[in-house]
Motif scaffolding. Sequence first.
Motif: not given
Length: 188
Positions: A19-32
């Motif tokens: 889980l990470r956050y963009t500079p604008n505060g949007f969350a994004v989860a990356n996985f395989t």
Amino acid sequence: MAGDTIITVVGNLTADPELRYTPNGFAVANFTIASTPRTFDRQANEWKDGEALFLRASVWREHAENVAATLTKGQRVIAQGKLKQRSYESREGEKRTAFELDVDEIGPALRYSTAQVTRSSAGGGGGAVGGGQQRQPQQQSQPVQQQRPQAEEPWGGQQSGGGGGYGSGGWAAPGAGPSGGFDDEPPF
């Protein structure tokens, strides 16, 4: 959108979602997701694994926070979304192509396990946040827990958990909606 390639993948997570956050505060989860086909070899009279497909996937906003709080390494999942192709150049100057899944829906697969689903407190049921609003990270989200089910009544009420039927499991009791009326959600 028209022309998007929608696929469904069933497989296991190779690691916990990141889980990470963009500079604008949007969350994004990356996985395989690793998906391995199995075929039955009649001559050997046994199942054999085929070549595994490793597919990178991402999910955004509150959905990303729910995924990161719920899913863990090794868990079998069902994911549906848009297949995206991305071309790039490696550090050595080689041209490469990567395929990624932009996830619309994901959840634990229930073929070999059970899950108890809990609605997140900010759950709006509709999906995306409208009007250009940004949603702050939610700490109240509760993960789906894989466990052996207790004796349950219809619609998620547990016999041992006080109340029953409508009174538990995240569903409103008849007449107990937010404005004192009935909740629009069905009890199943």
